[in-house]
Design a protein around this motif. Structure first.
Motif, PDB file in Angstrom:
ATOM      1  N   HIS A 198       1.384  37.814 -65.394  1.00 30.77           N
ATOM      2  CA  HIS A 198       2.491  38.525 -65.679  1.00 30.77           C
ATOM      3  C   HIS A 198       3.064  39.211 -64.471  1.00 30.77           C
ATOM      4  O   HIS A 198       2.626  40.047 -63.552  1.00 30.77           O
ATOM      5  CB  HIS A 198       2.160  39.427 -66.907  1.00 30.77           C
ATOM      6  CG  HIS A 198       2.206  38.880 -68.114  1.00 30.77           C
ATOM      7  ND1 HIS A 198       1.299  38.671 -68.995  1.00 30.77           N
ATOM      8  CD2 HIS A 198       3.462  38.552 -68.902  1.00 30.77           C
ATOM      9  CE1 HIS A 198       1.303  38.139 -69.834  1.00 30.77           C
ATOM     10  NE2 HIS A 198       2.743  38.145 -70.088  1.00 30.77           N
ATOM     11  N   SER A 199       4.547  39.182 -64.381  1.00 30.69           N
ATOM     12  CA  SER A 199       5.302  39.932 -63.413  1.00 30.69           C
ATOM     13  C   SER A 199       5.374  41.494 -63.921  1.00 30.69           C
ATOM     14  O   SER A 199       6.002  41.469 -65.159  1.00 30.69           O
ATOM     15  CB  SER A 199       6.595  39.490 -62.778  1.00 30.69           C
ATOM     16  OG  SER A 199       6.061  37.963 -62.240  1.00 30.69           O
ATOM     17  N   VAL A 242      11.230  36.567 -45.760  1.00 31.92           N
ATOM     18  CA  VAL A 242      10.176  37.505 -45.955  1.00 31.92           C
ATOM     19  C   VAL A 242       8.979  36.827 -46.866  1.00 31.92           C
ATOM     20  O   VAL A 242       7.837  36.878 -46.585  1.00 31.92           O
ATOM     21  CB  VAL A 242      10.603  38.967 -46.522  1.00 31.92           C
ATOM     22  CG1 VAL A 242       9.064  39.849 -46.883  1.00 31.92           C
ATOM     23  CG2 VAL A 242      11.418  39.492 -45.500  1.00 31.92           C
ATOM     24  N   LEU A 243       9.575  36.386 -48.232  1.00 32.57           N
ATOM     25  CA  LEU A 243       8.391  36.078 -49.202  1.00 32.57           C
ATOM     26  C   LEU A 243       8.142  34.725 -48.952  1.00 32.57           C
ATOM     27  O   LEU A 243       6.922  34.437 -49.018  1.00 32.57           O
ATOM     28  CB  LEU A 243       9.157  36.222 -50.506  1.00 32.57           C
ATOM     29  CG  LEU A 243       9.487  37.649 -51.088  1.00 32.57           C
ATOM     30  CD1 LEU A 243       9.957  37.690 -52.392  1.00 32.57           C
ATOM     31  CD2 LEU A 243       8.354  38.436 -50.805  1.00 32.57           C
ATOM     32  N   VAL A 276       4.564  33.773 -50.747  1.00 35.63           N
ATOM     33  CA  VAL A 276       4.878  34.431 -52.271  1.00 35.63           C
ATOM     34  C   VAL A 276       5.818  33.761 -52.851  1.00 35.63           C
ATOM     35  O   VAL A 276       7.015  33.617 -52.506  1.00 35.63           O
ATOM     36  CB  VAL A 276       5.376  35.819 -52.171  1.00 35.63           C
ATOM     37  CG1 VAL A 276       5.420  36.416 -53.560  1.00 35.63           C
ATOM     38  CG2 VAL A 276       4.085  36.733 -51.265  1.00 35.63           C
ATOM     39  N   GLY A 277       5.756  33.323 -54.329  1.00 36.26           N
ATOM     40  CA  GLY A 277       6.356  32.341 -54.956  1.00 36.26           C
ATOM     41  C   GLY A 277       7.222  33.023 -55.819  1.00 36.26           C
ATOM     42  O   GLY A 277       7.674  34.412 -55.882  1.00 36.26           O
ATOM     43  N   SER A 278       7.810  32.351 -57.030  1.00 34.46           N
ATOM     44  CA  SER A 278       8.469  32.915 -57.917  1.00 34.46           C
ATOM     45  C   SER A 278       7.972  33.837 -58.747  1.00 34.46           C
ATOM     46  O   SER A 278       8.798  34.469 -59.660  1.00 34.46           O
ATOM     47  CB  SER A 278       9.078  31.489 -58.959  1.00 34.46           C
ATOM     48  OG  SER A 278       7.815  31.217 -59.404  1.00 34.46           O
ATOM     49  N   ALA A 310       7.178  41.906 -59.670  1.00 31.77           N
ATOM     50  CA  ALA A 310       6.161  41.249 -58.919  1.00 31.77           C
ATOM     51  C   ALA A 310       4.823  41.237 -59.688  1.00 31.77           C
ATOM     52  O   ALA A 310       4.636  41.991 -60.773  1.00 31.77           O
ATOM     53  CB  ALA A 310       6.040  41.534 -57.708  1.00 31.77           C
ATOM     54  N   ARG A 311       3.931  40.182 -59.273  1.00 34.14           N
ATOM     55  CA  ARG A 311       2.448  40.206 -59.947  1.00 34.14           C
ATOM     56  C   ARG A 311       1.604  41.105 -58.861  1.00 34.14           C
ATOM     57  O   ARG A 311       1.968  41.061 -57.792  1.00 34.14           O
ATOM     58  CB  ARG A 311       1.814  38.983 -59.973  1.00 34.14           C
ATOM     59  CG  ARG A 311       2.557  37.852 -60.808  1.00 34.14           C
ATOM     60  CD  ARG A 311       1.936  36.496 -60.830  1.00 34.14           C
ATOM     61  NE  ARG A 311       1.773  35.930 -59.483  1.00 34.14           N
ATOM     62  CZ  ARG A 311       1.190  34.964 -59.087  1.00 34.14           C
ATOM     63  NH1 ARG A 311       0.469  34.359 -59.821  1.00 34.14           N
ATOM     64  NH2 ARG A 311       1.047  34.522 -57.798  1.00 34.14           N
TER      65      ARG A 311
END
Length: 620
Positions: free
Chosen positions: A331-332, A465-466, A471-473, A510-511
Motif C-alpha cells: 500500500h502506498s 530520480v526515481l 523506484v517504480g509506480s 509512496a510505500r
C-alpha cells in the motif's frame, strides 16, 4: 474427543518468483482452468513442481490456486477438474505406478463434485485415501484408520447440493495429531489457540460453507517445525495483503485453501520462515503493535534496509478500517514533507546537468523565474533569493499550504504562484538572515524544475530520480482532487488538498519499501551506487551557519540523513539510524501523543537494531 475435519482446496495468491529464500516459489490464485493449465505448462518447463493445488468456485465460477516450488524431488504428477469417475480412474492408475497422494482437493462446480490432486513417488509408510465420504463415513474412516496406526495427513471438505462431503488421506506413521471439523470461525480460532499452546503446529486447514455458515476443519501435528504463521477466513483482498506481508518477512507459502463463501471466496493458509528467528519477528511485532496501541494508530507500515539491502518490511492494522481492509507493505501512503528530499534530489540532477547553480537568483532580471513571474514592485527583496536559500529554508519566505489555491483541484502552478506573489506577508524576513521552515520555498523549487526542464515536475523526478533509483509506480504524486488511488491507504482525518500543487513540499505518495530504496540511492554510500556524484551528495547534505542540522531537503546529523512528514492523517519518517540500517515508517492517522514523531522513530529503530540477525538476501 470429536475428531473430524474438512479442508478445501489449497490456495496461494501472488505472483512471486524468488531466489532470496529457502526455495524459489511461484504462487497464483483466481486462475480459470485454462489459465491454470497455461501456468502449469510454463512453470513445469522451467523446473517447478506443484506443491499445493486447490480448486474452488467464486460466484459460481471455477477457479484454481496453486504454489509451485523449484525443488528437487521424486517423479510427480498433477491433475485438475476431474469428475468423481475420472478421479477414481486417475487415482488407480497412479497407485499402480507407485505414486502416493501429496495434496487432494474436492470442490463443487454447479451440482457436481470435482477433484484436483498431486501425487509423487516419495518413500513412506502404507497409506489410505477416501473421497466422497459423508460426515459419518469420514468420522468412521478416521476412527478405523486411527486404530490401525494411520495418521491423517490432509482432509478436504466440500458441499454439493447442500450436503457436505470429505476427501482425505492417511499414512501409517507415528506421531501426535489433533483433528477437528465442523467448527465455526470462533470455534476454529479457539481450537487453533489451544493446539498451538500445547506445541502443535497446523498441518492442514479447510474451509467450506454449509447453508450460510462458514465452517472449518483442521489437522495439527506435534513435530519439529521452523517459525510458522497461519491465517483463516480471509477475503480475497485481505489474503493478497497478508501474502505480501508474509513475503517481506521472509515467509514461504506452504499450504493455502480457498472456498466458496456467499457470492465470493475466502482463503486459509500457512507459511514457514527459515530466514528469521521467531524471537526477532516477535521483537519487531511488539514494537509496532505497542506504538499503535499506545498512540491509537489504525495502520502502520515500515521497511528496513541493511547496507542497502531490503531485509524486512511489514504493515499492521488497516488500510481502510471502515471496509476491514488490511494494510499491506504494497500500500502506498502520503509521505508529506519527506517529499522535500525528493525535490532536492531533482535540483541536484539539474546541478549535475549544468542547468542550474546553487547561488543562481530565482526572481528578478536574468533569473530562473523572472521572465515568467515578474517581481511585484512592493517586494524587491525577492530578487535576492537564491536556489540554495530555498533548499535550506533561509529565503525569508513564509510557509504555505493553507491557502485556498492549494485545496482547489482546478488551480494550476501559475494560479498559485501569482497568488503567493500578491501576498502582502510573503516575506517574513530578509533573505539569507535566518532559518525558517518554508513549504513555499519547495513549491517554488518545483516550479524551477518545471521551468528549466520543460517537463512537469513529476515527469522530471520520475525520469531523473526515481527511475534511476529503481523506484517504480508505487511512488507517485497524489491526485489534484485529494482522493486516494486504488492501492493507496485511506487516512483519518481524510484531507482533500491538491496533491499536485503540494508535490514539491508534501505531495508524494509512496510505500516504505520505495522510500528506503530511494534513500539508498542518495545517501552517499557506494553500495548500492548513488544516482548522484559524491561531490553532489556533499552539496545535498551540507547545512549552513543559518540552518545548522538542515541541509537540502534533509535533516543531517553527522553522516546520517533523515526527514519526517506530518499533515492530516499521515505521519512518516525516512531515516538512516546507524549500523548500516535505514528505516521508513508511515502511519495513516495522527498518533495521539507523539507530535514530534520521536517516539515512532525511536521505538521502531530500537527494535530494528536489536534484532539478532537479518538474512543476507535482498527483497528489493
Amino acid at each position: 474427543m470429536k475428531q473430524l475435519f474438512k479442508k478445501e482446496i489449497l490456495v496461494v495468491v501472488l505472483l512471486f518468483i524468488t531466489t532470496t529464500m529457502s526455495a524459489q516459489f511461484v504462487a497464483r490464485h483466481a486462475m480459470t482452468p485454462a489459465q491454470y493449465q497455461t501456468e502449469f505448462n510454463n512453470l513445469n518447463a522451467k523446473g517447478y513442481r506443484v506443491t499445493s493445488l486447490s480448486g474452488y468456485t467464486s460466484n459460481g465460477k471455477e477457479l484454481y490456486a496453486a504454489i509451485w516450488k523449484k525443488v528437487a524431488g521424486p517423479a510427480w504428477a498433477a491433475r485438475h477438474g476431474m469428475s468423481a469417475a475420472d478421479y477414481q480412474k486417475e487415482f488407480d492408475d497412479k497407485v499402480s505406478k507407485g505414486y502416493r497422494p501429496v495434496c487432494l482437493s474436492g470442490y463443487a462446480v454447479g451440482n457436481q463434485a470435482k477433484f484436483a490432486a498431486i501425487w509423487d513417488k516419495r518413500a513412506g509408510g502404507a497409506w489410505k485415501a477416501r473421497h466422497n465420504m459423508t460426515a459419518s463415513d469420514y468420522q468412521k474412516a478416521f476412527d478405523d484408520y486411527g486404530k490401525l496406526g494411520y495418521q491423517l495427513q490432509q482432509v478436504c471438505g466440500y458441499v454439493v447440493n447442500g450436503k457436505e462431503y470429505f476427501l482425505a488421506f492417511w499414512e501409517k506413521k507415528s506421531g501426535a495429531i489433533i483433528a477437528r471439523h465442523n467448527l465455526s470461525a470462533a470455534d476454529y480460532q479457539k481450537a487453533f489457540d489451544d493446539c498451538t499452546n500445547k506445541g502443535y503446529h497446523l498441518k492442514s486447514v479447510s474451509g467450506y460453507q454449509k447453508g450460510n455458515t462458514d465452517l472449518y476443519a483442521a489437522v495439527w501435528e506435534k513435530s519439529a517445525t521452523p517459525a510458522w504463521a497461519a491465517r483463516h477466513g480471509l477475503s480475497r483482498v485481505n489474503y493478497q495483503h497478508t501474502f505480501d506481508n508474509m513475503y517481506y518477512q521472509g515467509y514461504v507459502p506452504e499450504f493455502v485453501n480457498a472456498f466458496a463463501s456467499g457470492s465470493g471466496d475466502k482463503y486459509n493458509a500457512f507459511w514457514t520462515n527459515t530466514a528469521m528467528k521467531s524471537s526477532d519477528l516477535t521483537l519487531l511485532d511488539n514494537a509496532a503493535n505497542n506504538y499503535m496501541k499506545t498512540q491509537g494508530v489504525d495502520g502502520l507500515s515500515f521497511a528496513v534496509t541493511k547496507n542497502g539491502k531490503l531485509v524486512f518490511a511489514k504493515a499492521y492494522g488497516y488500510a481502510d478500517k471502515s471496509k476491514n481492509e488490511y494494510l499491506s507493505p504494497n500500500h502506498s501512503m502520503r509521505i508529506m514533507s519527506i517529499s522535500k528530499g525528493v525535490t532536492a534530489a531533482g535540483i541536484m540532477k539539474l546541478l549535475e546537468q549544468n542547468k542550474i547553480s546553487m547561488n543562481q537568483k530565482v526572481f528578478g532580471p536574468n533569473s530562473i523565474l523572472g521572465s515568467k513571474y515578474p517581481t511585484p514592485a512592493d517586494k524587491p527583496k525577492l530578487n535576492q533569493i537564491t536556489v540554495s536559500q530555498l533548499l535550506h529554508h533561509t529565503s525569508g519566505l513564509r510557509t504555505c499550504n493553507g491557502e485556498a489555491e492549494f485545496w482547489n483541484k482546478d488551480k494550476t502552478y501559475d494560479d498559485t504562484m501569482k497568488m503567493l506573489l500578491k501576498s502582502s506577508d510573503l516575506l517574513k524576513f530578509d533573505p539569507n538572515t535566518k532559518y525558517s521552515y518554508s513549504n513555499t520555498g519547495y513549491f517554488i523549487l518545483a516550479c524551477i524544475i518545471q521551468q528549466i526542464s520543460g517537463q512537469s515536475y513529476e515527469t522530471f523526478i520520475r525520469n531523473n530520480v526515481l527511475n534511476p533509483s529503481g523506484v517504480g509506480s508505487g511512488m507517485y504524486v497524489g491526485l489534484a482532487n485529494g482522493s486516494v488511488k486504488s492501492n493507496e491507504a485511506h487516512y483519518t482525518p481524510e484531507t482533500k488538498q491538491n496533491m499536485q500543487l503540494w508535490a514539491g513540499f508534501g505531495g508524494w505518495v509512496a510505500r516504505p519499501i520505495d522510500l528506503v530504496k530511494y534513500l539508498g540511492k542518495v545517501d552517499g554510500s557506494t553500495t548500492p551506487p548513488d544516482i548522484i556524484k559524491a561531490s553532489t551528495h556533499a552539496i545535498l547534505t551540507q547545512d549552513t551557519t543559518l540552518s545548522p542540522g538542515y541541509a537540502c531537503g534533509w535533516s543531517v546529523s553527522g553522516d546520517r540523513q533523515n526527514h519526517n512528514g506530518a499533515h492530516g492523517g499521515s505521519r512518516s519518517w525516512l531515516a538512516e539510524i546507524g549500523g548500516g540500517y535505514s528505516i521508513a515508517i508511515i502511519v495513516n492517522n495522527a498518533p495521539s501523543n507523539d507530535s514530534s514523531l520521536s517516539k515512532m522513530l525511536n521505538e521502531l529503530s530500537t527494535a530494528v537494531k536489536n534484532v539478532s540477525a537479518y538474512p543476507n538476501y535482498d527483497l528489493f
